[in-house]
Enzyme design. Sequence first.
Site, PDB file in Angstrom:
ATOM      1  N   ASP A  14       0.760  -1.214  -0.258  1.00  9.30           N
ATOM      2  CA  ASP A  14      -0.057   0.310   0.372  1.00  9.30           C
ATOM      3  C   ASP A  14       0.711   1.407  -0.061  1.00  9.30           C
ATOM      4  OD1 ASP A  14      -1.668   1.872   0.885  1.00  9.30           O
ATOM      5  OD2 ASP A  14      -2.829   0.792   1.834  1.00  9.30           O
ATOM      6  N   HIS A  16      -0.444   4.605  -0.528  1.00  9.13           N
ATOM      7  CA  HIS A  16      -0.900   5.604   0.222  1.00  9.13           C
ATOM      8  C   HIS A  16      -0.364   7.229   1.355  1.00  9.13           C
ATOM      9  CE1 HIS A  16      -4.094   3.215  -2.321  1.00  9.13           C
ATOM     10  NE2 HIS A  16      -4.659   4.750  -1.928  1.00  9.13           N
TER      11      HIS A  16
HETATM   12  C1  B12 Z   1      -4.579   9.381  -3.327  1.00 11.13           C
HETATM   13  C2  B12 Z   1      -5.431   8.115  -3.680  1.00 11.13           C
HETATM   14  C3  B12 Z   1      -4.101   7.409  -4.384  1.00 11.13           C
HETATM   15  C4  B12 Z   1      -2.775   8.052  -5.187  1.00 11.13           C
HETATM   16  C5  B12 Z   1      -1.871   7.213  -3.534  1.00 11.13           C
HETATM   17  C6  B12 Z   1      -1.059   8.783  -3.705  1.00 11.13           C
HETATM   18  C7  B12 Z   1       0.740   8.605  -2.449  1.00 11.13           C
HETATM   19  N1  B12 Z   1       1.365   7.733  -2.581  1.00 11.13           N
HETATM   20  O1  B12 Z   1       0.038   8.657  -1.342  1.00 11.13           O
HETATM   21  C8  B12 Z   1      -3.079   6.945  -5.683  1.00 11.13           C
HETATM   22  C9  B12 Z   1      -2.500   7.231  -7.298  1.00 11.13           C
HETATM   23  C10 B12 Z   1      -1.352   6.099  -5.999  1.00 11.13           C
HETATM   24  C11 B12 Z   1      -3.895   5.257  -6.058  1.00 11.13           C
HETATM   25  C12 B12 Z   1      -3.444   3.960  -5.681  1.00 11.13           C
HETATM   26  C13 B12 Z   1      -3.960   3.072  -5.166  1.00 11.13           C
HETATM   27  N2  B12 Z   1      -5.724   3.653  -4.918  1.00 11.13           N
HETATM   28 CO1  B12 Z   1      -5.879   5.364  -3.673  1.00 11.13          CO
HETATM   29  N3  B12 Z   1      -7.159   6.736  -2.972  1.00 11.13           N
HETATM   30  C14 B12 Z   1      -6.306   8.099  -2.961  1.00 11.13           C
HETATM   31  C15 B12 Z   1      -7.540   8.919  -2.449  1.00 11.13           C
HETATM   32  C16 B12 Z   1      -8.065  10.131  -3.778  1.00 11.13           C
HETATM   33  C17 B12 Z   1      -6.993   9.612  -1.476  1.00 11.13           C
HETATM   34  C18 B12 Z   1      -6.530   8.828  -0.435  1.00 11.13           C
HETATM   35  C19 B12 Z   1      -5.679  10.288   1.086  1.00 11.13           C
HETATM   36  O2  B12 Z   1      -4.730  10.101   0.537  1.00 11.13           O
HETATM   37  N4  B12 Z   1      -6.864  10.250   1.815  1.00 11.13           N
HETATM   38  C20 B12 Z   1      -6.393  11.389   3.029  1.00 11.13           C
HETATM   39  C21 B12 Z   1      -5.925  10.969   3.556  1.00 11.13           C
HETATM   40  C22 B12 Z   1      -5.528  12.011   4.908  1.00 11.13           C
HETATM   41  O3  B12 Z   1      -6.969   9.799   4.585  1.00 11.13           O
HETATM   42  P1  B12 Z   1      -6.326   8.568   4.264  1.00 11.13           P
HETATM   43  O4  B12 Z   1      -5.543   7.863   4.396  1.00 11.13           O
HETATM   44  O5  B12 Z   1      -8.306   7.777   4.453  1.00 11.13           O
HETATM   45  O6  B12 Z   1      -5.841   7.931   6.233  1.00 11.13           O
HETATM   46  C23 B12 Z   1      -6.966   8.686   7.231  1.00 11.13           C
HETATM   47  C24 B12 Z   1      -8.029   7.380   7.887  1.00 11.13           C
HETATM   48  O7  B12 Z   1      -7.443   5.983   6.885  1.00 11.13           O
HETATM   49  C25 B12 Z   1      -7.070   7.203   9.359  1.00 11.13           C
HETATM   50  N5  B12 Z   1      -6.843   5.675   9.066  1.00 11.13           N
HETATM   51  C26 B12 Z   1      -5.510   5.845   8.461  1.00 11.13           C
HETATM   52  N6  B12 Z   1      -5.217   4.451   9.064  1.00 11.13           N
HETATM   53  C27 B12 Z   1      -5.446   4.354  10.262  1.00 11.13           C
HETATM   54  C28 B12 Z   1      -5.171   3.462  11.559  1.00 11.13           C
HETATM   55  C29 B12 Z   1      -5.507   4.217  13.072  1.00 11.13           C
HETATM   56  C30 B12 Z   1      -4.542   3.383  13.998  1.00 11.13           C
HETATM   57  C31 B12 Z   1      -6.426   5.579  12.853  1.00 11.13           C
HETATM   58  C32 B12 Z   1      -7.115   5.470  13.855  1.00 11.13           C
HETATM   59  C33 B12 Z   1      -7.104   5.741  11.637  1.00 11.13           C
HETATM   60  C34 B12 Z   1      -6.336   5.340  10.520  1.00 11.13           C
HETATM   61  O8  B12 Z   1      -7.085   8.198   9.615  1.00 11.13           O
HETATM   62  C35 B12 Z   1      -6.013   8.859   8.162  1.00 11.13           C
HETATM   63  C36 B12 Z   1      -5.708  10.019   8.783  1.00 11.13           C
HETATM   64  O9  B12 Z   1      -7.079  11.120   9.025  1.00 11.13           O
HETATM   65  C37 B12 Z   1      -8.804   7.717  -2.222  1.00 11.13           C
HETATM   66  C38 B12 Z   1      -9.787   8.450  -2.113  1.00 11.13           C
HETATM   67  C39 B12 Z   1      -9.942   8.565  -1.257  1.00 11.13           C
HETATM   68  N7  B12 Z   1     -10.663   9.858  -1.116  1.00 11.13           N
HETATM   69  O10 B12 Z   1      -9.674   8.453   0.086  1.00 11.13           O
HETATM   70  C40 B12 Z   1      -8.299   6.169  -2.617  1.00 11.13           C
HETATM   71  C41 B12 Z   1      -8.374   5.540  -2.561  1.00 11.13           C
HETATM   72  C42 B12 Z   1      -8.019   5.599  -1.229  1.00 11.13           C
HETATM   73  N8  B12 Z   1      -7.705   4.739  -3.311  1.00 11.13           N
HETATM   74  C43 B12 Z   1      -8.105   2.766  -3.486  1.00 11.13           C
HETATM   75  C44 B12 Z   1      -7.137   2.337  -4.525  1.00 11.13           C
HETATM   76  C45 B12 Z   1      -8.241   1.228  -4.972  1.00 11.13           C
HETATM   77  C46 B12 Z   1      -6.654   1.982  -4.778  1.00 11.13           C
HETATM   78  C47 B12 Z   1      -5.661   1.218  -5.488  1.00 11.13           C
HETATM   79  C48 B12 Z   1      -5.590  -0.461  -5.629  1.00 11.13           C
HETATM   80  C49 B12 Z   1      -5.942   1.717  -7.390  1.00 11.13           C
HETATM   81  C50 B12 Z   1      -6.003   0.661  -8.966  1.00 11.13           C
HETATM   82  N9  B12 Z   1      -6.881   0.003  -9.442  1.00 11.13           N
HETATM   83  O11 B12 Z   1      -4.227   0.683  -8.654  1.00 11.13           O
HETATM   84  C51 B12 Z   1      -3.946   2.039  -5.965  1.00 11.13           C
HETATM   85  C52 B12 Z   1      -2.974   1.527  -5.379  1.00 11.13           C
HETATM   86  C53 B12 Z   1      -1.954   1.529  -4.978  1.00 11.13           C
HETATM   87  C54 B12 Z   1      -1.393   0.714  -4.182  1.00 11.13           C
HETATM   88  N10 B12 Z   1      -0.036  -0.220  -3.961  1.00 11.13           N
HETATM   89  O12 B12 Z   1      -1.520   1.199  -3.196  1.00 11.13           O
HETATM   90  C55 B12 Z   1      -9.484   2.626  -3.312  1.00 11.13           C
HETATM   91  C56 B12 Z   1      -9.493   1.855  -1.218  1.00 11.13           C
HETATM   92  C57 B12 Z   1     -10.531   1.198  -1.226  1.00 11.13           C
HETATM   93  C58 B12 Z   1     -10.536   0.541  -0.732  1.00 11.13           C
HETATM   94  N11 B12 Z   1      -9.637   0.449   0.279  1.00 11.13           N
HETATM   95  O13 B12 Z   1     -11.671  -0.198  -0.324  1.00 11.13           O
HETATM   96  C59 B12 Z   1      -9.648   4.288  -2.726  1.00 11.13           C
HETATM   97  C60 B12 Z   1     -10.448   4.978  -1.172  1.00 11.13           C
HETATM   98  C61 B12 Z   1     -10.403   5.296  -3.687  1.00 11.13           C
HETATM   99  C62 B12 Z   1     -12.085   4.618  -3.809  1.00 11.13           C
HETATM  100  N12 B12 Z   1     -13.023   4.818  -3.231  1.00 11.13           N
HETATM  101  O14 B12 Z   1     -12.168   3.148  -4.342  1.00 11.13           O
HETATM  102  N13 B12 Z   1      -4.457   6.375  -4.672  1.00 11.13           N
END
Ligand code: B12
Length: 148
Positions: A14, A16
């Site tokens: 992963d 992200h």
């Molecule tokens: C930017 C992005 C990408 C970028 C990442 C760039 C980078 N290096 O960061 C790129 C384009 C590379 C990418 C690729 C992929 N992505 Co993407 N991506 C996103 C996107 C649009 C935003 C992610 C982000 O930065 N969010 C903002 C941060 C702040 O939020 P977060 O990561 O969720 O973290 C927060 C919470 O999750 C939580 N949290 C996280 N961990 C923990 C742990 C604990 C203990 C706690 C309490 C809380 C917590 O707190 C964090 C901070 O607030 C999301 C959609 C979305 N709106 O979330 C999809 C998303 C995450 N991606 C997704 C997918 C499927 C992929 C790919 C598999 C797509 C593909 N087929 O190639 C690939 C995977 C690549 C890989 N090997 O990882 C899906 C995941 C689906 C799922 N899990 O059910 C999402 C949700 C899009 C969707 N709706 O389908 N992605």
Amino acid sequence: MQNPTIVIGVIGADCHAVGNKVLDRVFTMHNFNVINLGVMVSQDEYIDAAIETGAQAIVVSSIYGHGEVDCIGMRENCIERGIGEILLYVGGNLVIGKHDFSEIETKFKDMGFNSVFAPDSDLELVCSLMKRDIGCIRQAEEVAEGVQ
Ligand code: B12
């Protein structure tokens, strides 16, 4: 009392990165000593870092939906490596598709995680919960040392 040490990172293949940076910032602001392994972290890398730093907890993130596969055997791996009692937390978008969170929570708790968090969890509350858990463990250790 020393600040609690926690190892954080994004598991498996992963990449992200943004959430990991947010967690690092929030946990550091709440006086945790954060060891941040970044993205694409293997189970062994978390465990190596936890052993090296004497961490009280490992905080696993999974965003891309393959968390279940990546986390299988994590508790057993900790036990094998001699840190079976370490606190294990996991959070993020742990599975693909829409599921009732309680199902996801049960699944990961059955794997040995102490707490499981949804992506929109209130991080202030998460910090309080982790501090409470770590405090309980430290108290139990002090009692055990007193008994010896
Ligand atoms: C930017 C992005 C990408 C970028 C990442 C760039 C980078 N290096 O960061 C790129 C384009 C590379 C990418 C690729 C992929 N992505 Co993407 N991506 C996103 C996107 C649009 C935003 C992610 C982000 O930065 N969010 C903002 C941060 C702040 O939020 P977060 O990561 O969720 O973290 C927060 C919470 O999750 C939580 N949290 C996280 N961990 C923990 C742990 C604990 C203990 C706690 C309490 C809380 C917590 O707190 C964090 C901070 O607030 C999301 C959609 C979305 N709106 O979330 C999809 C998303 C995450 N991606 C997704 C997918 C499927 C992929 C790919 C598999 C797509 C593909 N087929 O190639 C690939 C995977 C690549 C890989 N090997 O990882 C899906 C995941 C689906 C799922 N899990 O059910 C999402 C949700 C899009 C969707 N709706 O389908 N992605």
